[in-house]
Design a protein around this motif. Structure first.
Motif, mmCIF file in Angstrom:
data_model
loop_
_atom_site.group_PDB
_atom_site.id
_atom_site.type_symbol
_atom_site.label_atom_id
_atom_site.label_comp_id
_atom_site.label_asym_id
_atom_site.label_seq_id
_atom_site.Cartn_x
_atom_site.Cartn_y
_atom_site.Cartn_z
ATOM 1 N N MET A 179 0.848 -1.194 0.000
ATOM 2 C CA MET A 179 0.000 0.000 0.000
ATOM 3 C C MET A 179 0.878 1.237 0.000
ATOM 4 O O MET A 179 1.949 1.240 0.586
ATOM 5 N N SER A 180 0.368 2.287 -0.635
ATOM 6 C CA SER A 180 1.101 3.546 -0.612
ATOM 7 C C SER A 180 0.921 4.205 0.754
ATOM 8 O O SER A 180 0.058 3.810 1.538
ATOM 9 N N LYS A 181 1.718 5.222 1.007
ATOM 10 C CA LYS A 181 1.600 5.915 2.294
ATOM 11 C C LYS A 181 0.219 6.530 2.472
ATOM 12 O O LYS A 181 -0.331 6.507 3.564
ATOM 13 N N ILE A 182 -0.339 7.077 1.385
ATOM 14 C CA ILE A 182 -1.678 7.684 1.470
ATOM 15 C C ILE A 182 -2.706 6.625 1.834
ATOM 16 O O ILE A 182 -3.510 6.819 2.748
ATOM 17 N N THR A 183 -2.692 5.491 1.139
ATOM 18 C CA THR A 183 -3.698 4.468 1.429
ATOM 19 C C THR A 183 -3.495 3.867 2.823
ATOM 20 O O THR A 183 -4.469 3.531 3.489
ATOM 21 N N GLU A 184 -2.251 3.771 3.261
ATOM 22 C CA GLU A 184 -1.995 3.277 4.623
ATOM 23 C C GLU A 184 -2.558 4.236 5.661
ATOM 24 O O GLU A 184 -3.173 3.803 6.648
#
Length: 151
Positions: free
Chosen positions: A1-6
């Motif tokens: 997952m990307s940082k945004i989605t995390e």
């Protein structure tokens, strides 16, 4: 997952669970020049439009305050669906023995799509049973695995 989605996953999970649902996935992607933040939820017995609306209304101010996304985006909450994508090892574990559709990046035996029963998952390798044949596919060759619903 990307940082945004995390970050969004961490913000959304308690709200989704308080509403009696489980958080299936978070996507943040660009489509036709517009950014979309999508929260996919699940619930025993199925997700209703009311579930989506309640979670959306509760999460909207939380996301505004936390501001994990710098640009403007469209926010959507929806059901993971009957033909949901399997991504995490726990997804594969949960749906072992179910029918799936597996899509490949490159054709194998003239095909890029196989429908069969999910019969194994280990270290990213997905095994499906098609007829009497067990077919293993590595993570590098597998583009997508979704539950398959036959009508």
């Amino acid at each position: 997952m990307s940082k945004i989605t995390e970050k969004v996953f961490a913000l959304a999970k308690p709200v989704v669970e308080e509403e009696g649902c489980s958080l299936w996935d978070v996507e943040y992607l660009r489509e036709a020049g517009t950014w979309y933040l999508r929260i996919y939820i699940d619930k025993e017995g199925g997700v209703s439009i009311d579930d989506c609306e309640h979670i959306s209304r509760r999460l909207d101010p939380i996301l505004d305050e936390a501001d994990p996304i710098p640009e403007s985006y469209v926010f959507e909450v929806g059901s993971a669906g009957a033909e949901r994508e399997l991504k995490r090892p726990s997804d594969f574990e949960q749906f072992m023995g179910h029918e799936v559709e597996l899509k490949l990046y490159k054709p194998l035996k003239g095909r890029k799509s196989f429908v069969g029963v999910l019969s194994g998952y280990e270290d990213g390798t997905v095994t499906i049973t098609v007829g009497d044949e067990e077919l293993p596919f590595t993570a590098a060759e597998t583009a997508q695995v979704r539950l398959h619903v036959s009508f």
